[in-house]
Design an enzyme around this catalytic site. Structure first.
Site, PDB file in Angstrom:
ATOM      1  NE  ARG A 263      45.119  31.144  33.144  1.00  0.00           N
ATOM      2  CZ  ARG A 263      45.255  32.067  34.220  1.00  0.00           C
ATOM      3  NH1 ARG A 263      43.950  32.209  34.758  1.00  0.00           N
ATOM      4  NH2 ARG A 263      46.456  32.515  34.670  1.00  0.00           N
TER       5      ARG A 263
ATOM      6  CD  GLU B 124      38.957  46.931  41.284  1.00  0.00           C
ATOM      7  OE1 GLU B 124      39.660  48.033  41.364  1.00  0.00           O
ATOM      8  OE2 GLU B 124      39.385  46.016  41.916  1.00  0.00           O
ATOM      9  CG  ASN B 125      38.529  50.186  36.256  1.00  0.00           C
ATOM     10  OD1 ASN B 125      38.728  51.261  36.583  1.00  0.00           O
ATOM     11  ND2 ASN B 125      39.579  49.267  36.306  1.00  0.00           N
TER      12      ASN B 125
ATOM     13  N   GLY C  66      40.444  44.142  37.545  1.00  0.00           N
ATOM     14  CA  GLY C  66      40.562  45.494  36.556  1.00  0.00           C
ATOM     15  C   GLY C  66      39.179  45.677  35.727  1.00  0.00           C
ATOM     16  CB  VAL C  67      37.084  43.415  33.583  1.00  0.00           C
ATOM     17  CG1 VAL C  67      35.837  43.387  32.754  1.00  0.00           C
ATOM     18  CG2 VAL C  67      38.053  43.253  32.718  1.00  0.00           C
TER      19      VAL C  67
ATOM     20  CG  ASN D 274      52.777  38.246  42.337  1.00  0.00           C
ATOM     21  OD1 ASN D 274      53.145  37.403  41.666  1.00  0.00           O
ATOM     22  ND2 ASN D 274      51.878  39.060  42.026  1.00  0.00           N
TER      23      ASN D 274
ATOM     24  CD  GLU E 161      45.099  39.606  44.085  1.00  0.00           C
ATOM     25  OE1 GLU E 161      45.235  40.319  42.853  1.00  0.00           O
ATOM     26  OE2 GLU E 161      45.046  38.426  43.813  1.00  0.00           O
TER      27      GLU E 161
ATOM     28  CG  HIS F 195      41.974  35.194  40.968  1.00  0.00           C
ATOM     29  ND1 HIS F 195      41.017  34.989  40.168  1.00  0.00           N
ATOM     30  CD2 HIS F 195      43.167  35.366  40.702  1.00  0.00           C
ATOM     31  CE1 HIS F 195      41.748  35.080  39.081  1.00  0.00           C
ATOM     32  NE2 HIS F 195      43.049  35.791  39.285  1.00  0.00           N
TER      33      HIS F 195
ATOM     34  CG  ASN G 208      44.895  39.303  31.152  1.00  0.00           C
ATOM     35  OD1 ASN G 208      44.081  39.100  30.459  1.00  0.00           O
ATOM     36  ND2 ASN G 208      46.220  39.486  30.886  1.00  0.00           N
ATOM     37  N   GLY G 209      43.100  37.334  34.609  1.00  0.00           N
ATOM     38  CA  GLY G 209      42.280  36.127  34.930  1.00  0.00           C
ATOM     39  C   GLY G 209      40.994  36.200  35.461  1.00  0.00           C
TER      40      GLY G 209
ATOM     41  NE  ARG H 180      48.928  36.330  43.474  1.00  0.00           N
ATOM     42  CZ  ARG H 180      48.550  36.107  42.459  1.00  0.00           C
ATOM     43  NH1 ARG H 180      49.398  36.351  41.391  1.00  0.00           N
ATOM     44  NH2 ARG H 180      47.411  35.364  42.096  1.00  0.00           N
TER      45      ARG H 180
HETATM   46  P1  ADP Z   1      45.336  40.665  36.442  1.00  0.00           P
HETATM   47  O1  ADP Z   1      45.965  41.350  37.539  1.00  0.00           O
HETATM   48  O2  ADP Z   1      44.732  39.418  36.166  1.00  0.00           O
HETATM   49  O3  ADP Z   1      46.558  40.963  35.356  1.00  0.00           O
HETATM   50  P2  ADP Z   1      43.735  43.205  36.495  1.00  0.00           P
HETATM   51  O4  ADP Z   1      43.173  43.134  37.709  1.00  0.00           O
HETATM   52  O5  ADP Z   1      44.731  44.121  36.258  1.00  0.00           O
HETATM   53  O6  ADP Z   1      44.397  41.772  36.003  1.00  0.00           O
HETATM   54  O7  ADP Z   1      42.726  43.588  35.122  1.00  0.00           O
HETATM   55  C1  ADP Z   1      43.307  43.437  33.978  1.00  0.00           C
HETATM   56  C2  ADP Z   1      42.030  43.931  32.944  1.00  0.00           C
HETATM   57  O8  ADP Z   1      41.368  44.884  33.245  1.00  0.00           O
HETATM   58  C3  ADP Z   1      42.417  44.290  31.471  1.00  0.00           C
HETATM   59  O9  ADP Z   1      41.617  43.247  30.666  1.00  0.00           O
HETATM   60  C4  ADP Z   1      41.967  45.355  31.179  1.00  0.00           C
HETATM   61  O10 ADP Z   1      41.765  45.667  29.848  1.00  0.00           O
HETATM   62  C5  ADP Z   1      40.872  45.621  32.280  1.00  0.00           C
HETATM   63  N1  ADP Z   1      40.699  46.956  32.608  1.00  0.00           N
HETATM   64  C6  ADP Z   1      41.429  47.716  33.161  1.00  0.00           C
HETATM   65  N2  ADP Z   1      40.917  49.133  33.233  1.00  0.00           N
HETATM   66  C7  ADP Z   1      39.873  49.128  32.471  1.00  0.00           C
HETATM   67  C8  ADP Z   1      38.745  49.907  32.175  1.00  0.00           C
HETATM   68  N3  ADP Z   1      38.776  51.192  32.126  1.00  0.00           N
HETATM   69  N4  ADP Z   1      37.678  49.462  31.482  1.00  0.00           N
HETATM   70  C9  ADP Z   1      37.496  48.202  31.105  1.00  0.00           C
HETATM   71  N5  ADP Z   1      38.554  47.151  31.274  1.00  0.00           N
HETATM   72  C10 ADP Z   1      39.654  47.802  32.017  1.00  0.00           C
END
Ligand code: ADP
Length: 399
Positions: free
Chosen positions: A242, A334-335, A331-332, A9, A385, A178, A212-213, A90
């Site tokens: 964005r 899932e967490n 990221g957001v 990537n 991905e 995505h 982030n996106g 990618r």
């Molecule tokens: P990208 O691939 O678009 O860079 P990711 O899917 O890795 O992004 O997601 C990044 C986002 O996930 C960031 O905003 C980060 O703060 C958020 N994130 C990661 N872990 C956590 C968590 N435990 N709680 C809340 N947000 C999280």
């Protein structure tokens, strides 16, 4: 033995890679080379529980790939022994040219290059990464496009209401991004035992990829019928940096009255808007800390973020004629249990609810977080991905 895929990537100043066994789903090694072209690059390689991390100059993308290949020699696993069957690249924008993964020959690379006007921030780096890798790695190379899953969008969803001639001449339509993630996650949802037990046909899904996106998709029986990103990844949800949706006249207003150039507005809307523009931070963990500390700008940013998401879920339920499963990923998604609860709040009229204990239980597995017996399921499904790209590349070269 040919059994693995090296997934690459290439970003404008970074190279992310992963060596994947597509049949087991295992990542045998992964790495990230950042700050390419800057004074000092940052290098990280992980394999078999060990990590190599250091700073070293990485002047170009060609150097980045050489560094990555050197790290496989240095820290393992040996690429020669790993039976690399293909390199999977990618690629962000496939335009109207590519609606499926493609074996990369000179014509295909020229096709990706011809799409640079549609994706000036992404495709140039993708092309460079492909050219460098084709020179250094003598195996089939496959491009997997972020837009491909959305090639099925019906014309009513893909068409902007602008002059048809102008739109056709300049490729102005909604492409979506995505796609690799939305496809992987929606397929995992459909195969999940709790979804199978629901027995809905056709299966009406909404997937929220919140990283982030961020983007949303509506998927009907495995086929994408709506998505929130458009000509570029700028449209749709509020993202880390964005803006997502806005009145296009804001651009004219800023150019005419704020002394900004088109490039200034491009940078404003892509790099310093969204959560960052509203609250000063683009990382959701930092935003949550600010919200908890009573920061008013952060509270407003969160409210705007959640309001936009709820609007999209409602709109997509309407587009699908109802909703069977709402899924959070990335990221957001899932967490962050608070974001998930915030999105679903008030959507009980669609049969959507979150069970607090299920929502807050830490897990890395695909899981249901709605209470038993509701009209629709709410799920969390980790995206992957790299694995999706590896599988598609392997499938193409094994034909
Ligand atoms: P990208 O691939 O678009 O860079 P990711 O899917 O890795 O992004 O997601 C990044 C986002 O996930 C960031 O905003 C980060 O703060 C958020 N994130 C990661 N872990 C956590 C968590 N435990 N709680 C809340 N947000 C999280």
């Amino acid at each position: 033995m040919t059994s693995t895929v090296l997934v690459l990537n290439s970003g404008s100043s970074s190279l992310k890679y992963q060596l994947v066994d597509p049949s087991s789903g295992e990542a045998l090694a992964s790495g990230l080379i950042e700050r390419i072209g800057e004074e000092s690059g940052r290098v990280k390689h992980q394999s078999g529980g060990s990590t190599v991390e250091r700073e070293q100059p990485v002047p170009s993308h060609a150097d980045a790939l050489k560094v990555a290949l050197g790290l496989f020699d240095e820290a393992g696993p040996s690429l020669a022994g790993a039976g690399v069957a293909a390199v999977g690249h990618r690629v962000v924008h496939g335009g109207a040219l590519f609606s499926a993964p493609v074996l990369l020959d000179d014509d295909a690379v020229a096709g990706i290059r011809s799409l640079i006007p549609l994706a000036p921030l992404h495709n140039p780096a993708n092309v460079t990464g492909i050219e460098v890798a084709r020179e250094l790695l003598d195996v089939p190379h496959v491009a997997v496009f972020d837009t491909a899953f959305f090639a099925t969008l019906p014309p009513a969803a893909a068409t902007y209401a602008v002059d048809r001639k102008v739109a056709e001449e300049h490729g102005v339509r909604r492409y979506g991004f995505h796609g690799t993630s939305h496809q992987f996650v929606s397929a995992a949802v459909a195969a999940h035992p709790d979804v199978q037990a629901l027995g809905r046909s056709p299966l009406r899904q909404v997937v929220l990829h919140l990283g982030n996106g961020a983007s949303a998709s509506a998927v009907l029986d495995g086929v994408a019928v709506e998505t929130s990103m458009g000509l570029t990844p700028l449209e749709g949800l509020v993202m880390g940096t964005r803006s997502g949706d806005l009145d296009p006249a804001i651009v004219f207003h800023l150019v005419r009255n704020a002394g900004m150039s088109v490039d200034d507005v491009d940078t404003l809307l892509n790099k310093s808007s969204g959560l960052k523009g509203l609250a000063g931070v683009n990382d959701m963990r930092e935003l949550q800390r600010l919200v908890a500390s009573g920061d008013e700008a952060a509270r407003l940013a969160m409210d705007v973020y959640l309001h936009r998401l709820r609007k999209y879920v409602g709109a997509y339920a309407a587009a699908l004629g109802g909703i069977d499963v709402l899924t959070f990923t990335a990221g957001v998604g899932e967490n962050d249990a608070r974001v998930r609860a915030g999105v679903v709040q008030g959507l009980g009229f669609l049969g959507l609810e979150v069970d607090p204990a299920r929502n807050e239980a830490p897990s890395r597995e695909a899981r249901v977080i709605s209470p038993t017996g509701t009209g629709a399921l709410v799920m969390v499904v980790p995206t992957d991905e790299e694995l999706a790209i590896a599988r598609q590349a392997m499938e193409l070269v094994s034909r």
